[in-house]
Design an enzyme around this catalytic site. Structure first.
Site, mmCIF file in Angstrom:
data_model
loop_
_atom_site.group_PDB
_atom_site.id
_atom_site.type_symbol
_atom_site.label_atom_id
_atom_site.label_comp_id
_atom_site.label_asym_id
_atom_site.label_seq_id
_atom_site.Cartn_x
_atom_site.Cartn_y
_atom_site.Cartn_z
ATOM 1 C CB SER A 188 -9.997 -23.573 -37.758
ATOM 2 O OG SER A 188 -11.136 -22.973 -37.202
ATOM 3 C CG ASN A 189 -11.326 -23.417 -32.563
ATOM 4 O OD1 ASN A 189 -12.535 -23.564 -32.483
ATOM 5 N ND2 ASN A 189 -10.751 -22.215 -32.655
ATOM 6 N NE ARG A 190 -11.436 -31.798 -31.853
ATOM 7 C CZ ARG A 190 -11.383 -32.789 -32.719
ATOM 8 N NH1 ARG A 190 -12.390 -33.011 -33.518
ATOM 9 N NH2 ARG A 190 -10.303 -33.547 -32.790
ATOM 10 C CB SER A 191 -15.664 -23.368 -31.606
ATOM 11 O OG SER A 191 -16.840 -22.620 -31.450
ATOM 12 C CB ALA A 232 -13.220 -21.245 -30.189
#
Ligand code: C5P
Length: 398
Positions: free
Chosen positions: A208-211, A275
């Site tokens: 996943s990502n930091r959004s 994101a």
């Protein structure tokens, strides 16, 4: 009310004497008041009284008959945050409903850019008449705030409904109206994608990502406050659904595509703020992957570009995208604007302070084919409002 511009319109009703108290209360609440009177109103209260209380000259005629000085018939409408007509007679209400513009107060109404409120005042039979009620319905349907007349003794000697609301309650209604958002997107439908997608590796792990979804949620909330029907297709986030928004929770980019494409079908536009993972594991292990002694390689495949897919089928709909860049910001954003067929793109640079994941502020540049607008650092809600103002300018009229 502090610093708000109120144009107080006074018409020819005996309740005009209460306009003096009303004006004083508005001033005490911090508003700047300019008064427009119909010619008939002057018989009930003098311009001198109102000029003294409002601390501004009174406008009655289109021009000053003594020296020909021209009062622009629309400038007051442009100036006003709220045009408040109190008292509003049956005659003025009827003219407002039909668009008659034979005095300065009516031209001010027709050119008012912001909120309009009226406090009807008349005899009970005139108030109850189908014609008056029909005219009030017309004005209500156009978003005019109707400050309900009350019941009591009337100047005619009769008892019934038609008394103008008391000045204190008019001021409260105006304050409430001013704090409400204009429902400028009533009847419009929008899709917003927000948050981070999660791409499963096995039943336990994901990529996943930091959004955090804050920007997308602020957009969904602002659209809903302006009256739009919003489908918020949301990836992973800890945020609660904004009020009045339909939230569809998804995990992967593929699920986000399915939900966004389905909602885009009958929408007026979409804002792609999520994101989205660009790559997803080629295979997802059905069982938890056991650790071994050596390193591990996960083979990734490309995900579908949701924005680009919607861009291909958008027709006359509005499509807005975001670009988060760490270098060559402007050039990359321009390229995405074209390749994804966005109407405009909102560029975030990772180099700007206060414009990163999880912050409540953002610093963006809005780019379309013909313009480049760099906005200062502001709250994500303010950024959302600026983006939606721009969407409203681009929406085709219906
Ligand atoms: O190509 P890039 O990911 O930088 O483009 C960013 C824009 O495209 C954002 O508006 C993002 O929400 C959208 N996007 C998408 N689907 C993807 C990748 C990006 O909708 N698979």
């Amino acid at each position: 009310m502090q610093g708000k511009h109120i144009v107080l319109g006074i018409t020819g009703s005996i309740a005009a004497y209460k306009a003096a108290v009303l004006c004083r209360l508005l001033k005490t609440a911090g508003a700047e008041v300019k008064v427009v009177m119909t010619p008939a109103a002057k018989a009930f209260i003098t311009p001198l009284t109102m000029a003294t209380l409002s601390k501004n000259p009174i406008a009655v005629e289109f021009y000053n008959p003594e020296n020909g000085d021209w009062h622009s018939h629309i400038s007051l409408g442009e100036w006003a945050d709220c045009l408040l007509i109190a008292p509003a007679t049956a005659n003025t209400i009827a003219k407002m409903a039909t668009g008659i513009a034979d005095n300065l107060l009516l031209t001010t109404y027709l050119s008012a850019r912001n909120r309009v409120a009226i406090a009807p005042a008349m005899d009970c039979d005139m108030f109850a008449h189908t014609a008056t009620q029909h005219n009030l319905d017309i004005l209500r349907s156009r978003g005019v705030g109707i400050i309900e007349a009350t019941e009591g003794e009337l100047a005619s000697g009769l008892h019934g409904k038609g008394r103008m609301a008391e000045p204190e309650s008019i001021v409260e209604s105006v304050a409430a109206l001013l704090s409400e958002k204009k429902k400028s997107l009533q009847g419009r439908r929008f899709v917003v994608t927000a948050g981070a997608t999660t791409e499963a590796i096995d039943p336990v792990r994901f990529i996943s990502n930091r959004s955090t979804g804050k920007m997308g949620y602020a957009l969904a909330s602002e659209l809903a406050e302006r009256g739009a029907e919003v489908t918020l297709v949301s990836g992973r986030t800890a945020l609660p659904a904004p009020q009045g928004v339909r939230r569809v929770d998804v995990l992967s980019a593929e699920e986000m595509y399915e939900a966004a494409a389905a909602a885009f079908g009958n929408a007026d536009g979409a804002v792609m703020c999520a994101a989205v993972a660009d790559y997803t594991p080629e295979t997802v292990s059905p069982t938890k992957i056991k650790k071994g002694d050596g390193d591990m390689v996960i083979r990734l495949k490309r995900t579908r570009d949701i924005a680009a897919e919607l861009g291909k089928i958008k027709g006359g709909r509005i499509l807005v995208g975001f670009a988060l860049e760490s270098d060559n910001e402007e050039r990359n954003a321009q390229a995405k604007l074209e390749s994804k067929n966005f109407d405009f793109i909102v560029l975030n640079s990772l180099r700007d302070k206060g414009a990163c994941f999880g912050t409540d502020t953002n610093k963006v540049t809005v780019i379309d084919k013909n313009s480049y607008e760099e906005l200062p650092l502001m709250s994500k809600h303010e950024v959302a409002a600026r983006i939606i103002d721009r969407i409203e300018q681009k929406l085709p009229n219906r």
